[in-house]
Design an enzyme around this catalytic site. Structure first.
Site, PDB file in Angstrom:
ATOM      1  N   GLU A 192      -6.963 -13.767  -7.681  1.00 11.48           N
ATOM      2  CA  GLU A 192      -6.205 -15.021  -7.804  1.00 11.48           C
ATOM      3  C   GLU A 192      -4.929 -14.819  -8.623  1.00 11.48           C
ATOM      4  OE1 GLU A 192      -9.070 -17.542  -9.591  1.00 11.48           O
ATOM      5  OE2 GLU A 192     -10.209 -17.906  -7.742  1.00 11.48           O
ATOM      6  N   SER A 230      -3.467   7.058  -5.121  1.00 11.92           N
ATOM      7  CA  SER A 230      -3.346   6.292  -3.883  1.00 11.92           C
ATOM      8  C   SER A 230      -3.538   7.159  -2.651  1.00 11.92           C
ATOM      9  CB  SER A 230      -1.963   5.626  -3.815  1.00 11.92           C
ATOM     10  OG  SER A 230      -1.871   4.564  -4.722  1.00 11.92           O
ATOM     11  N   HIS A 246      -8.967  -5.634   2.647  1.00 11.19           N
ATOM     12  CA  HIS A 246      -8.771  -4.274   2.150  1.00 11.19           C
ATOM     13  C   HIS A 246      -8.036  -4.297   0.812  1.00 11.19           C
ATOM     14  CE1 HIS A 246      -7.953   0.030   2.042  1.00 11.19           C
ATOM     15  NE2 HIS A 246      -6.695  -0.259   1.799  1.00 11.19           N
ATOM     16  N   SER A 247      -7.023  -5.118   0.726  1.00  9.09           N
ATOM     17  CA  SER A 247      -6.262  -5.302  -0.506  1.00  9.09           C
ATOM     18  C   SER A 247      -5.539  -6.636  -0.397  1.00  9.09           C
ATOM     19  CB  SER A 247      -5.249  -4.166  -0.710  1.00  9.09           C
ATOM     20  OG  SER A 247      -4.188  -4.269   0.224  1.00  9.09           O
TER      21      SER A 247
END
Length: 481
Positions: A157, A243, A372-373
């Site tokens: 959020e 990443s 996923h993100s």
């Protein structure tokens, strides 16, 4: 291999002269070969230097003929038979049986590999063959999983409010995180992907430390140089998230081999998704680990999707577990939404990895119940009904709660109190993290070189000049010193 005498004039001339000098007496090297016994198809070689070319050609032929002859080897070959008298091939790596039947190995087994499970969907054990968990460990596992779930919801959020730039949740995969961490030792080195913050939580990483990293402030151990959720902690033996997909897998093998060479009572554990198993690094790492007998545990979170790519578009094999056998790696498939099954499997895997010096592959079947993100909308490629089924009916947190409640180790009051406390602590951590000063610009250029090279100094100078010229394009809370 035949000697290429006719193709090299210089070698031929050199050997001619040497043969003429040393002669072919009965004690010479060549004489030993020539008089050991010529094949019946060859005439005896006359010891003369009148025709050196003939000497060399015959010598080469005899060398090629005799060098593989061995009475001992012949007896060894004759003895390679199984109990029924069938001949075996003593090939490097082990004996291989011959067969007169031409049969191709099928591309897939008749039956898929079974999935180890302890708790059913209602949180009740369907077997007794699992590592017994104490009340203290079970409650801590559940509390950590719940904390992770609440933290994920609030940080997600916060990203949607623009307070952080990026976030990745572990919703639906909490059991893999926490149960595996509970079965490990703090000395075991973790090589994560980016959906394993539960391991850090279990090891004592605080909510404030999570917030500091996501906001990239001065208290962040990465000095604000990493994206949010790229956690790392030397204190907790948790290698910083990268990443780049799957680069951590071969790194974990190398570190495991180091632990083995140092005689440490520890292993390495690396996590990755089904998408990571589709990379070359995965295959190289499994082969590397098997050959070097490295104490490493590979945990694949097979959640069915590599972002928007389903497993059906990634491979035709029976998931990931069957790949271990191809590299000589002991493997097991586990219900990744079952905390007790994960705990038991990792507990056994760790023991085997360390005491037997071997790699172990665990395929944990689960489902990414979130996107996923924050850069993804999974409803574009997955049915919403499917997502809701896994989020509600197959939630690993709820399943473990039902089990500890059935043991009278948990209650509704304890649940409400924990949720309230965690939510307050996360919100407080966010407010503190937002107020902490950002790392100075200079930190971008540190921790790589002992003495920064001239091109890096030039880049730093250029950046500072650009910030002075266009201050409106840069965050005002980042010190330029």
């Amino acid at each position: 291999m035949a000697l290429p005498l006719g193709k090299s004039k210089r070698i031929l001339q050199c050997l001619k002269s040497k043969i003429c000098v040393v002669g072919l007496g009965k004690n010479s090297f060549w004489s030993g070969w020539f008089h050991h016994g010529c094949p019946s198809s060859m005439a005896p070689l006359a010891p003369t230097c009148r025709n050196p070319d003939a000497v060399l050609v015959n010598a080469a032929t005899q060398f090629a003929t005799r060098r593989f002859e061995s009475t001992k080897a012949e007896k060894h070959v004759d003895s390679l038979c199984d109990a029924e008298g069938n001949q075996l091939l003593d090939f490097p790596g082990g004996k291989v049986a011959f067969t007169s039947e031409m049969r191709f190995i099928p591309e897939s087994p008749m039956e898929r590999a079974h999935c180890y499970r302890v708790l059913d969907d209602n949180g009740q054990p369907n077997m007794s063959n699992f590592v017994q968990v104490s009340k203290e460990v079970a409650v801590k596992m559940y509390a950590t999983m719940l904390t992770l779930q609440v933290m994920d919801t609030i940080f997600y959020e916060a990203q949607r409010q623009g307070r952080i730039s990026f976030y990745v949740t572990s919703i639906g995969e909490e059991a893999i995180n926490v149960a595996s961490a509970a079965a490990l030792s703090i000395d075991d080195v973790i090589f994560p992907q980016y959906r394993e913050p539960g391991v850090l939580l279990w090891r004592g990483f605080t909510l404030q430390e999570f917030a500091n990293q996501c906001f990239g402030n001065k208290a962040d151990y990465g000095k604000g140089r990493q994206m949010p959720i790229h956690y790392g902690s030397n204190k907790h033996n948790y290698v910083t998230v990268s990443s780049t997909v799957a680069t951590q897998i071969p790194q974990a093998v190398g570190a495991a081999y180091s632990l083995k060479m140092d005689g440490k009572d520890a292993c390495t554990v690396t996590y990755f998704g089904d998408g990571g198993s589709s990379t070359g690094d995965f295959h190289a790492a499994l082969n590397f680990a098997a050959v070097m007998e490295a104490p490493v545990i590979f945990i694949c979170r097979n959640n069915g999707w590599a972002i928007s790519t389903p497993v059906s578009d990634q491979f035709r094999s029976d998931g990931v577990v069957v790949r271990g056998r191809g590299y000589g790696v002991r493997s097991i498939r586990v219900d990744g939404n079952d905390a007790l099954a994960m705990y038991t499997a990792v507990h056994a895997a760790r023991k085997m990895a360390i005491t037997e010096h071997r790699p172990i592959l665990i395929e944990a079947l689960t489902y990414r119940a979130g996107h996923h993100s924050t850069s993804d909308d999974s409803s574009k490629y997955r049915p919403v009904s499917e997502i809701e089924l896994w989020r509600m009916a197959r939630d690993p947190v709820s399943r473990l709660r039902r089990w500890i409640e059935s043991n009278d180790w948990w209650s509704g009051e304890a649940e409400s109190e924990l949720r309230s406390n965690v939510r307050k602590e996360v919100l407080d951590a966010i407010q503190v993290a937002e107020r902490v000063e950002k790392p100075p610009i200079a930190e971008i250029f540190t921790d790589v070189y002992d003495a920064p090279p001239s091109n890096l100094c030039e880049q730093e100078k250029l950046l500072r000049e650009t910030i002075r010229r266009y201050p409106q394009d840069y965050p005002p809370d980042v010190p330029a010193l």
